[in-house]
Structure formats: C-alpha cells, structure tokens
Design an enzyme around this catalytic site. Structure first.
Site, PDB file in Angstrom:
ATOM      1  N   GLN A  10      41.400  43.609  92.923  1.00  8.98           N
ATOM      2  CA  GLN A  10      41.023  43.026  94.198  1.00  8.98           C
ATOM      3  C   GLN A  10      39.749  42.199  94.051  1.00  8.98           C
ATOM      4  O   GLN A  10      38.839  42.578  93.318  1.00  8.98           O
ATOM      5  CB  GLN A  10      40.825  44.133  95.245  1.00  8.98           C
ATOM      6  CG  GLN A  10      40.995  43.655  96.660  1.00  8.98           C
ATOM      7  CD  GLN A  10      41.260  44.804  97.634  1.00  8.98           C
ATOM      8  OE1 GLN A  10      41.787  45.837  97.254  1.00  8.98           O
ATOM      9  NE2 GLN A  10      40.894  44.613  98.878  1.00  8.98           N
ATOM     10  N   SER A  95      41.916  48.499  88.417  1.00  7.42           N
ATOM     11  CA  SER A  95      42.175  49.162  89.698  1.00  7.42           C
ATOM     12  C   SER A  95      43.614  48.906  90.143  1.00  7.42           C
ATOM     13  O   SER A  95      44.550  49.359  89.492  1.00  7.42           O
ATOM     14  CB  SER A  95      41.154  48.722  90.743  1.00  7.42           C
ATOM     15  OG  SER A  95      41.243  49.509  91.909  1.00  7.42           O
ATOM     16  N   LEU A  96      43.844  48.141  91.233  1.00  5.96           N
ATOM     17  CA  LEU A  96      45.232  47.908  91.659  1.00  5.96           C
ATOM     18  C   LEU A  96      46.036  47.226  90.554  1.00  5.96           C
ATOM     19  O   LEU A  96      47.264  47.345  90.500  1.00  5.96           O
ATOM     20  CB  LEU A  96      45.272  47.060  92.930  1.00  5.96           C
ATOM     21  CG  LEU A  96      45.182  45.541  92.792  1.00  5.96           C
ATOM     22  CD1 LEU A  96      46.554  44.897  92.607  1.00  5.96           C
ATOM     23  CD2 LEU A  96      44.471  44.925  93.964  1.00  5.96           C
ATOM     24  N   ARG A 120      48.668  52.304  99.488  1.00  8.22           N
ATOM     25  CA  ARG A 120      47.346  52.497  98.886  1.00  8.22           C
ATOM     26  C   ARG A 120      46.275  51.729  99.660  1.00  8.22           C
ATOM     27  O   ARG A 120      45.199  52.258  99.966  1.00  8.22           O
ATOM     28  CB  ARG A 120      47.391  52.040  97.430  1.00  8.22           C
ATOM     29  CG  ARG A 120      46.119  52.276  96.610  1.00  8.22           C
ATOM     30  CD  ARG A 120      46.394  51.854  95.177  1.00  8.22           C
ATOM     31  NE  ARG A 120      45.283  52.094  94.256  1.00  8.22           N
ATOM     32  CZ  ARG A 120      44.338  51.217  93.964  1.00  8.22           C
ATOM     33  NH1 ARG A 120      44.366  50.015  94.543  1.00  8.22           N
ATOM     34  NH2 ARG A 120      43.374  51.509  93.097  1.00  8.22           N
ATOM     35  N   HIS A 204      36.853  53.984  94.869  1.00  3.12           N
ATOM     36  CA  HIS A 204      36.613  54.680  93.597  1.00  3.12           C
ATOM     37  C   HIS A 204      35.415  55.630  93.658  1.00  3.12           C
ATOM     38  O   HIS A 204      34.550  55.624  92.780  1.00  3.12           O
ATOM     39  CB  HIS A 204      36.476  53.677  92.447  1.00  3.12           C
ATOM     40  CG  HIS A 204      37.718  52.880  92.222  1.00  3.12           C
ATOM     41  ND1 HIS A 204      38.874  53.433  91.716  1.00  3.12           N
ATOM     42  CD2 HIS A 204      38.001  51.577  92.469  1.00  3.12           C
ATOM     43  CE1 HIS A 204      39.806  52.494  91.648  1.00  3.12           C
ATOM     44  NE2 HIS A 204      39.309  51.372  92.115  1.00  3.12           N
ATOM     45  N   GLN A 253      42.742  57.897  89.802  1.00  2.30           N
ATOM     46  CA  GLN A 253      42.101  56.590  89.817  1.00  2.30           C
ATOM     47  C   GLN A 253      41.503  56.256  91.183  1.00  2.30           C
ATOM     48  O   GLN A 253      40.510  55.538  91.276  1.00  2.30           O
ATOM     49  CB  GLN A 253      43.145  55.534  89.403  1.00  2.30           C
ATOM     50  CG  GLN A 253      42.639  54.120  89.280  1.00  2.30           C
ATOM     51  CD  GLN A 253      43.579  53.140  89.961  1.00  2.30           C
ATOM     52  OE1 GLN A 253      43.814  53.224  91.166  1.00  2.30           O
ATOM     53  NE2 GLN A 253      44.121  52.226  89.185  1.00  2.30           N
TER      54      GLN A 253
END
Length: 319
Positions: A10, A95-96, A120, A204, A253
């Site tokens: 992102q 991440s994503l 998510r 996170h 995660q």
C-alpha cells in the site's frame, strides 16, 4: 535461478495504474475482469478513473494493487515468457503484496485473493477508531535503534516496529500518543527525519489484533496450495511453501513486523541478483539497491517495461 519476483504494498497506488496494460493485452484485462466479478463491483472504474481518495481507501487500495500486480505478471507470462515456477527462486511481497505474490504463484486464486484483501482492508480500518492510532517513519536509524526508540516511547501503550524497510528506514506503529513520543525521541537519538505518516490506521502492530482474528476466519475458508516458487514470508524473512504455515503467517503478518530488509538480504544470500518489482510503482526497486550490494532492481508496471524485463530475465538466467 537468480531472479526473485516481488510485489508492492500500500502506498504504491495511483489512479490509472494498469490501464495501459489492460488496453494493450487481453491477459491483463482478464485479471481485472476477474477481480471485478469476485468483488461484485467495478473496482476497475475506481482504479482507472478515481477519484484518488476512493482508491486510497484501504479496502480498495489492497485488492487494486493486487490486481495490477497479477495483471502485469500475466502479461510477462504471455509476452515475455516469464514462468514463476521456472524462473523465480522466490516470490515475496510487502505487506498486502504477500497476497499478490501468492496469487502470482498459484497458491491462491485471483478471486479468493481479491475477496481476502477486501476483507483485510475493511478489518484493518475497523480495528482501531480513527485518530486513536498512528504510524511514523524514522529515517536514518537502523532497526535495533528504532526498536529502542519504540520501547522507550511505549510507556504502557503500544508502540512497535511495523516495517523494517531497509536503507535506514523503519516505520513504527501504535497508539498515537506513543508514536508522537517516538518521533521526538528519535530526533534526540540522531534520526535524520522522524515524521507522522498520512495513514488511516496503525498497521502491523498489536492494535490490529481484531483484524488478525478476522483474517484467521477468512483464511480458514479458502484453499491455499503450495506456491510455484517459495514465498519469503514477511514475518519470518525466510522461505516457506507449506500451505498451513502460509495461512498462519498471513494471520501473524497483520500484527507483526514486515521484515523487508531481512527478506531481501535473505534472498540475496541465496543467490538472487535481480529483483523484479511487478506492479505499480518503484518503491521496492529503490529499496533493493539500498539493501543488497550489487543487486539489480527491475520495475515492471506498464507496456513499455515488458521488453526490458524480458532482457533482464535472460541476463538473470545467464548469470
């Protein structure tokens, strides 16, 4: 195999991303059509026409970035002869981007990945009321120093390292007051810059536990297959292939640190010399050059990048 396929996270989104690929290549258009069908809406309209504020919403940005990444890979497969199973020593995503990597490697279907990322994004946004949490970038401090800053700033609240991006760039996340303290403490400890980030939630960190619970439930309902190339997990900074472990690590995660610096170092240590960033932007390509000496970053996001990527893959095969 000396190539790794990496997928952005992102922040790399931009209105219009992927449109030139979809216009030029049916393989790309098919991915966007599948994502629209999976979500039951025209996400492509938001991706290509905006407005930017709507695209930036976490629930939209996450599946949108995945769609662009997988569409780009499909074009690399059809036009440049790329094969994840044959050509990639590893796949990895920030991440994503980890979900994009798994979709690219056939571990998750595109439709399941789109729905998981919509879930998510919504869950991460809902986990913490707006204004309660924050994130800040600490520039010029190494990971260990940033952890010391976060620990000192916590004072009974949550403040932890969210992203270890490499090149002296660590992002901390947690309760807003604690993150504000971390910014001031970091300045006193020699950070070149320390600044709050324009994000809508503290990603996170432990405050994301409700989102982790939501993802555990969502991930329990989808089939995960062994990826065509090993996945370098964000939370482990090492390679995994077992579907059950992939599921567990995707849940971890949500609240855990994205260990990107260590992930790139791990892949470089395993012989990777070329890192293909597949999808929107060039963030990961810039980081690779700061993390791994001599490594080549190749950003692939539009029709004009395909030929250069083909040449770079040929060079990787000869290395």
């Amino acid at each position: 195999m000396t190539a790794a396929f990496t997928f952005p996270g992102q922040g790399s989104q931009a209105v219009g991303m992927g449109k030139a690929l979809a216009d030029a290549f049916p393989a790309a258009r098919a991915v966007f059509d599948e994502v629209d069908a999976a979500l039951g809406e025209k996400l492509t309209a938001t991706i290509w026409d905006g407005p930017a504020e709507t695209l930036q919403l976490t629930e939209n940005a996450q599946p949108a970035l995945m769609a662009v990444s997988v569409a780009t890979l499909r074009v690399l497969e059809s036009e440049a002869g790329f094969s994840v199973g044959r050509d990639a020593a590893f796949v990895a995503g920030h991440s994503l981007g980890e979900y994009s990597a798994l979709a690219a490697a056939g571990s998750l279907t595109i439709s399941d990945t789109a729905r998981l990322l919509r879930t998510r994004g919504l869950a991460m946004q809902k986990a913490v009321p707006v204004g309660v949490g924050a994130m800040a970038a600490l520039l010029g401090l190494d990971y260990e120093a940033a952890i010391e800053v976060a620990n000192e700033a916590a004072q009974g609240q949550v403040c932890q390292a969210a992203n270890d991006n490499g090149g002296g760039q660590v992002v901390v996340s947690g309760d807003k007051a604690a993150v504000d303290r971390a910014v001031e403490i970091a300045k006193g400890k020699g950070a070149k810059r320390a600044m709050l980030l324009p994000v809508s939630a503290p990603f996170h960190c432990k405050l994301m536990q409700p989102a982790a619970d939501a993802m555990a439930e969502a991930l329990s309902k989808v089939t995960i297959r062994a990826p065509a190339a090993p996945l370098v997990s964000n939370v482990l900074a090492s390679a995994i292939t077992d579907p059950d472990e992939i599921r567990r690590r995707l849940v971890e995660q949500v609240t855990g640190t994205v260990r990107w610096r260590e992930s790139v170092t791990y892949m470089a240590g395993q012989g990777v010399t070329r890192f293909f960033e597949i999808g929107a932007g060039k963030v990961l390509t810039g980081l690779v050059k700061r993390i791994a000496d001599g490594a080549v970053g190749v950003a692939v996001g539009g029709p004009n990048d395909i030929a250069a990527a083909k040449d770079a893959l040929a060079a990787a095969k000869q290395a």
